[in-house]
Design an enzyme around this catalytic site. Structure first.
Site, mmCIF file in Angstrom:
data_model
loop_
_atom_site.group_PDB
_atom_site.id
_atom_site.type_symbol
_atom_site.label_atom_id
_atom_site.label_comp_id
_atom_site.label_asym_id
_atom_site.label_seq_id
_atom_site.Cartn_x
_atom_site.Cartn_y
_atom_site.Cartn_z
ATOM 1 N N GLU A 121 -3.413 -9.445 -60.867
ATOM 2 C CA GLU A 121 -2.164 -10.503 -61.413
ATOM 3 C C GLU A 121 -2.332 -10.230 -63.091
ATOM 4 O O GLU A 121 -3.550 -9.967 -63.509
ATOM 5 C CB GLU A 121 -2.584 -11.901 -61.034
ATOM 6 C CG GLU A 121 -2.259 -12.127 -59.495
ATOM 7 C CD GLU A 121 -0.785 -12.451 -59.402
ATOM 8 O OE1 GLU A 121 -0.575 -12.470 -58.128
ATOM 9 O OE2 GLU A 121 -0.129 -12.177 -60.335
ATOM 10 N N GLU A 171 14.699 -9.914 -56.656
ATOM 11 C CA GLU A 171 15.148 -10.830 -55.447
ATOM 12 C C GLU A 171 13.923 -10.989 -54.652
ATOM 13 O O GLU A 171 13.478 -12.039 -54.228
ATOM 14 C CB GLU A 171 16.216 -10.005 -54.614
ATOM 15 C CG GLU A 171 17.509 -9.891 -55.279
ATOM 16 C CD GLU A 171 17.452 -8.814 -56.419
ATOM 17 O OE1 GLU A 171 16.751 -8.074 -56.514
ATOM 18 O OE2 GLU A 171 18.682 -8.802 -56.960
ATOM 19 N N SER A 196 6.967 7.957 -61.288
ATOM 20 C CA SER A 196 6.727 7.629 -62.718
ATOM 21 C C SER A 196 5.805 8.497 -63.381
ATOM 22 O O SER A 196 4.782 8.605 -62.684
ATOM 23 C CB SER A 196 6.402 6.227 -63.120
ATOM 24 O OG SER A 196 7.489 5.224 -62.579
ATOM 25 N N SER A 224 6.581 4.270 -53.088
ATOM 26 C CA SER A 224 7.963 4.387 -52.380
ATOM 27 C C SER A 224 8.389 5.510 -51.989
ATOM 28 O O SER A 224 8.120 6.895 -52.396
ATOM 29 C CB SER A 224 9.054 4.096 -53.594
ATOM 30 O OG SER A 224 8.337 3.015 -54.494
ATOM 31 N N GLN A 228 1.905 7.334 -59.124
ATOM 32 C CA GLN A 228 1.883 6.417 -57.975
ATOM 33 C C GLN A 228 2.582 6.900 -57.096
ATOM 34 O O GLN A 228 3.993 6.911 -57.158
ATOM 35 C CB GLN A 228 1.966 5.108 -58.369
ATOM 36 C CG GLN A 228 2.019 4.076 -57.221
ATOM 37 C CD GLN A 228 2.453 2.632 -57.595
ATOM 38 O OE1 GLN A 228 2.938 2.401 -58.528
ATOM 39 N NE2 GLN A 228 2.152 1.755 -56.919
ATOM 40 N N GLY A 229 2.180 7.291 -55.855
ATOM 41 C CA GLY A 229 3.297 7.732 -54.742
ATOM 42 C C GLY A 229 3.108 6.722 -53.608
ATOM 43 O O GLY A 229 2.760 7.051 -52.533
HETATM 44 C C1 LIG Z 1 11.374 2.220 -63.715
HETATM 45 C C2 LIG Z 1 10.810 2.352 -62.170
HETATM 46 C C3 LIG Z 1 9.685 2.811 -62.038
HETATM 47 C C4 LIG Z 1 9.092 3.063 -60.712
HETATM 48 N N1 LIG Z 1 8.016 3.778 -60.680
HETATM 49 C C5 LIG Z 1 7.334 3.834 -59.200
HETATM 50 C C6 LIG Z 1 6.480 4.521 -59.184
HETATM 51 O O1 LIG Z 1 5.540 5.126 -60.279
HETATM 52 N N2 LIG Z 1 5.701 4.885 -57.940
HETATM 53 C C7 LIG Z 1 6.377 4.169 -56.810
HETATM 54 O O2 LIG Z 1 5.701 4.466 -55.861
HETATM 55 N N3 LIG Z 1 7.340 3.588 -57.033
HETATM 56 C C8 LIG Z 1 8.063 3.403 -58.354
HETATM 57 N N4 LIG Z 1 9.232 2.577 -58.327
HETATM 58 C C9 LIG Z 1 10.113 2.217 -57.121
HETATM 59 C C10 LIG Z 1 10.059 0.837 -57.148
HETATM 60 O O3 LIG Z 1 8.752 0.414 -56.552
HETATM 61 C C11 LIG Z 1 11.106 0.649 -56.039
HETATM 62 O O4 LIG Z 1 12.410 0.948 -56.365
HETATM 63 C C12 LIG Z 1 11.043 -0.973 -55.605
HETATM 64 O O5 LIG Z 1 10.217 -1.403 -54.906
HETATM 65 C C13 LIG Z 1 12.501 -1.176 -54.767
HETATM 66 O O6 LIG Z 1 12.688 -0.654 -53.842
HETATM 67 P P1 LIG Z 1 14.116 0.264 -53.606
HETATM 68 O O7 LIG Z 1 14.340 0.722 -54.735
HETATM 69 O O8 LIG Z 1 13.777 1.174 -52.487
HETATM 70 O O9 LIG Z 1 14.938 -0.766 -53.246
HETATM 71 P P2 LIG Z 1 15.159 -1.648 -51.784
HETATM 72 O O10 LIG Z 1 13.907 -2.154 -51.256
HETATM 73 O O11 LIG Z 1 15.892 -0.759 -50.773
HETATM 74 O O12 LIG Z 1 16.155 -2.778 -52.347
HETATM 75 C C14 LIG Z 1 17.389 -2.433 -52.574
HETATM 76 C C15 LIG Z 1 18.083 -4.014 -52.878
HETATM 77 O O13 LIG Z 1 17.737 -4.950 -51.797
HETATM 78 C C16 LIG Z 1 16.987 -5.940 -52.327
HETATM 79 N N5 LIG Z 1 16.204 -6.451 -51.179
HETATM 80 C C17 LIG Z 1 15.252 -5.702 -50.531
HETATM 81 N N6 LIG Z 1 14.605 -6.567 -49.685
HETATM 82 C C18 LIG Z 1 15.133 -7.923 -50.072
HETATM 83 C C19 LIG Z 1 14.783 -9.117 -49.292
HETATM 84 N N7 LIG Z 1 13.965 -9.168 -48.382
HETATM 85 N N8 LIG Z 1 15.306 -10.348 -49.715
HETATM 86 C C20 LIG Z 1 16.257 -10.021 -50.754
HETATM 87 N N9 LIG Z 1 16.565 -8.964 -51.189
HETATM 88 C C21 LIG Z 1 16.215 -7.861 -50.692
HETATM 89 C C22 LIG Z 1 16.335 -5.644 -53.388
HETATM 90 O O14 LIG Z 1 15.892 -6.592 -54.449
HETATM 91 C C23 LIG Z 1 17.351 -4.645 -54.168
HETATM 92 O O15 LIG Z 1 18.298 -5.328 -54.931
HETATM 93 C C24 LIG Z 1 9.974 2.753 -59.858
HETATM 94 C C25 LIG Z 1 11.045 1.753 -59.898
HETATM 95 C C26 LIG Z 1 11.456 1.796 -61.088
HETATM 96 C C27 LIG Z 1 12.789 1.177 -61.140
#
Ligand SMILES: Cc1cc2nc3c(=O)[nH]c(=O)nc-3n(C[C@H](O)[C@H](O)[C@H](O)COP(=O)(O)OP(=O)(O)OC[C@H]3O[C@@H](n4cnc5c(N)ncnc54)[C@H](O)[C@@H]3O)c2cc1C
Length: 386
Positions: free
Chosen positions: A243, A369, A160, A128, A125-126
């Site tokens: 869901e 969060e 992933s 993020s 999945q692309g």
């Molecule tokens: C094990 C794992 C597998 C993953 N696999 C994939 C994948 O296959 N494909 C893919 O596309 N992505 C994948 N992801 C990415 C995942 O979807 C993102 O890490 C996630 O959506 C959070 O985005 P970010 O890391 O950019 O953090 P950010 O969105 O930058 O958040 C940083 C921090 O700020 C907090 N925050 C952000 N917005 C708010 C708000 N409005 N209110 C309160 N707090 C907030 C968050 O909770 C976090 O603590 C994976 C992540 C993990 C850990």
């Protein structure tokens, strides 16, 4: 809430249990090279598919079985109890497959769905990007339309299964006009296309479960757009909105709790009243989670809209997993930092990895969060966070 499985469900359970018993032994006995792990997992999914256990909830016309949601739950429970390998094409089966069934063209369904079920195409999945995670709609990977192709340039991250995937479903920006949700397009990309570069990311556990994905002028045929150009956000939302009752995760947590009980015995602290109290509290919370899962499942079976409890499962299970691992580390004391390869390691040195890995579950698929915000605003009707 109905706590009983039907006679048909129980029959399904008995047959599946017997199938797993005979085929798992036979399958594990096959000679295999350590480097052939991916092929081993593909073969396992194929075997399950041939026996009729993959795509249980998918419609029959797309190779599924139209089985009630209870049977999907039973499948998860029995596989976890038997210690069966996880289905390798989980992203294809649980995210892309349902998205194509709901939004794909008939050519896309015919081409891709059977290969997902048989693990012939593994999917990643692309979504993020470095600047677009929780706020996914701010993504910037761009696509220009050139004849019958989209030409994609940009960067994805945390992909992933990237290193083993054959295909990737991507969100790309095709227009910057209007609100950020507009102008996003949902496309299917062959990972072998020229211009695709994967760079594995080494995690705190030492593994490389995910990668960075760099895209430089990658040509994707227009026929691989799911839904309409510029309107991919609706497809992405329907994808993310499937869901789950969270019950399959509960079985995994039950296994972790059993492991925790053994760690308490081995550490000699199982008679400590404070340790006993913490373990008992975790069992109570696990049961709460299980019965909340049953409430969601009952609504699904009755065809009712999911209630506030549906968004709760992922949040509660991932936070709960962290508390199990915290207690495991406390119990092992100094042994907790001894890793897998050390002969002095207790419990085969599993705990440090499990403890570190537990953090990832509170981030992937929506951070705790953000999920708390969603529950607060959409389920409890609290004011929007600023
Ligand atoms: C094990 C794992 C597998 C993953 N696999 C994939 C994948 O296959 N494909 C893919 O596309 N992505 C994948 N992801 C990415 C995942 O979807 C993102 O890490 C996630 O959506 C959070 O985005 P970010 O890391 O950019 O953090 P950010 O969105 O930058 O958040 C940083 C921090 O700020 C907090 N925050 C952000 N917005 C708010 C708000 N409005 N209110 C309160 N707090 C907030 C968050 O909770 C976090 O603590 C994976 C992540 C993990 C850990």
């Amino acid at each position: 809430m109905d706590l009983n499985y039907s006679a048909e469900d129980e029959r399904f359970r008995v047959e599946l249990r017997a199938w797993l018993k005979s085929h798992l032994e036979e399958f594990r006995a096959l000679p295999r090279e350590p480097t052939a792990a991916v092929q081993y997992s593909r073969d396992w999914q194929r075997k399950l598919y041939e026996a009729g256990y993959v795509g249980l909830a998918w419609p029959k016309e797309f190779g599924g079985h139209d089985a009630p949601p209870t049977q999907q739950v039973i499948f998860g429970e029995e596989c976890a109890k038997a210690g069966a390998p996880a289905l390798i094409n989980t992203i294809g089966l649980s995210i892309l497959g349902p998205a194509l069934i709901a939004n794909g063209s008939s050519e896309q369904k015919a081409r891709f769905l059977p290969r997902i079920l048989r693990a012939e195409d593994l999917w990643c999945q692309g979504f993020s990007e470095p600047g677009a995670g929780s706020d996914l709609a701010s993504l910037r990977t761009s696509a220009l339309i050139d004849g019958d192709d989209l030409v994609v340039t940009g960067q994805k991250v945390w992909t992933s299964l990237g290193p083993v995937a054959d295909w990737c479903f991507l969100l790309v920006r095709t227009s910057s006009d209007g609100p950020s949700q507009h102008g996003i397009t949902y496309v299917l990309m062959d990972m072998k296309s020229p211009g695709v570069e994967l760079v594995p990311i080494k995690q705190i556990t030492g593994k490389s479960h995910f990668s960075e994905l760099f895209l430089e002028s990658v040509r994707i045929p227009r026929a691989n757009v799911v839904g309409k150009i510029d309107e991919g956000w609706a497809v992405a939302k329907s994808t993310l909105g499937f869901e789950r009752s969270g019950l399959a995760g509960v079985v995994e947590l039950e296994r972790s709790l059993a492991r925790l009980g053994k760690a308490a015995k081995r550490s000699g602290r199982d008679s400590d009243p404070l340790v006993r109290q913490r373990i008992a509290q975790l069992h109570i919370e696990k049961d709460t989670l299980k019965y909340t899962g049953y409430r969601v499942l009952t609504k699904q079976i009755r065809g009712e809209a999911p209630g506030p409890e549906s968004g709760f499962g992922k949040l509660a299970a991932s936070e709960f997993r962290k508390r199990i691992m915290d207690l495991g580390m406390d119990l092992l004391g100094p042994h907790a930092v001894i890793g897998r390869k050390d002969p002095q390691a207790l419990d085969r040195g599993r705990w440090p990895g499990l403890y570190l890995d537990a953090r990832a579950y509170t981030i992937g698929g929506g951070t705790s969060e953000v999920l708390r915000n969603i529950i607060a605003e959409r389920s409890l009707g609290l004011p929007k966070s600023k």
